[in-house]
Design an enzyme around this catalytic site. Sequence first.
Site, PDB file in Angstrom:
ATOM      1  N   LYS A  21      73.009  82.096  21.998  1.00  0.00           N
ATOM      2  CA  LYS A  21      74.430  81.337  22.186  1.00  0.00           C
ATOM      3  C   LYS A  21      75.549  81.755  23.153  1.00  0.00           C
ATOM      4  O   LYS A  21      75.677  82.896  23.175  1.00  0.00           O
ATOM      5  CB  LYS A  21      75.009  80.632  21.001  1.00  0.00           C
ATOM      6  CG  LYS A  21      73.943  80.283  20.136  1.00  0.00           C
ATOM      7  CD  LYS A  21      74.430  79.630  18.693  1.00  0.00           C
ATOM      8  CE  LYS A  21      74.116  78.600  18.052  1.00  0.00           C
ATOM      9  NZ  LYS A  21      72.662  79.112  16.986  1.00  0.00           N
ATOM     10  N   HIS A  47      78.164  79.348  17.441  1.00  0.00           N
ATOM     11  CA  HIS A  47      79.178  79.441  18.446  1.00  0.00           C
ATOM     12  C   HIS A  47      80.410  79.872  18.149  1.00  0.00           C
ATOM     13  O   HIS A  47      81.002  80.738  18.631  1.00  0.00           O
ATOM     14  CB  HIS A  47      79.181  78.006  19.264  1.00  0.00           C
ATOM     15  CG  HIS A  47      77.974  77.722  20.137  1.00  0.00           C
ATOM     16  ND1 HIS A  47      76.934  76.871  19.476  1.00  0.00           N
ATOM     17  CD2 HIS A  47      77.486  78.131  21.282  1.00  0.00           C
ATOM     18  CE1 HIS A  47      76.189  76.823  20.367  1.00  0.00           C
ATOM     19  NE2 HIS A  47      76.393  77.356  21.424  1.00  0.00           N
ATOM     20  N   SER A  88      76.920  73.112  22.339  1.00  0.00           N
ATOM     21  CA  SER A  88      77.634  73.627  20.882  1.00  0.00           C
ATOM     22  C   SER A  88      77.987  72.335  20.083  1.00  0.00           C
ATOM     23  O   SER A  88      78.793  71.651  20.405  1.00  0.00           O
ATOM     24  CB  SER A  88      78.930  74.531  20.906  1.00  0.00           C
ATOM     25  OG  SER A  88      79.794  74.495  19.826  1.00  0.00           O
ATOM     26  N   GLY A  90      79.733  72.463  17.240  1.00  0.00           N
ATOM     27  CA  GLY A  90      81.157  72.471  16.948  1.00  0.00           C
ATOM     28  C   GLY A  90      82.146  72.558  17.930  1.00  0.00           C
ATOM     29  O   GLY A  90      83.399  71.717  17.861  1.00  0.00           O
TER      30      GLY A  90
END
Length: 119
Positions: A21, A47, A88, A90
């Site tokens: 990531k 992340h 991601s 989030g």
Amino acid sequence: MAGEVLSRVPDVQIDGDGVFKYVLVRVRGAGALAKDVVRGHGWAEYHADLFERTAEELARHGLSCECLGGGRLSHRPEERKIHVYGYSVGFGRADHAVTTEKLQAEYPDYEITWADEGY
């Protein structure tokens, strides 16, 4: 002084090999000074782990930051290739074109590609 501190922040810090990531982070110094940096490591489960560690490190130098998004990197040094993709959950999808520019400056002899597809 803030510009000097900001200039010492590496534009790219990623693992030397593997799929992991990454986050694209805007780092701010005093006033309007800012720059975008790439951070990617295999130790990060989320992340947010990358962003939180980056924010903590930057805060020690009086800098603030915001996460512009994330994705994944496939770094294959034996082939001199990096592929940027994904997103991601989030933070949303980083601007992979910006990430690619940063990586190309750090790895000028690599083939660096990106795609919005994949996770």
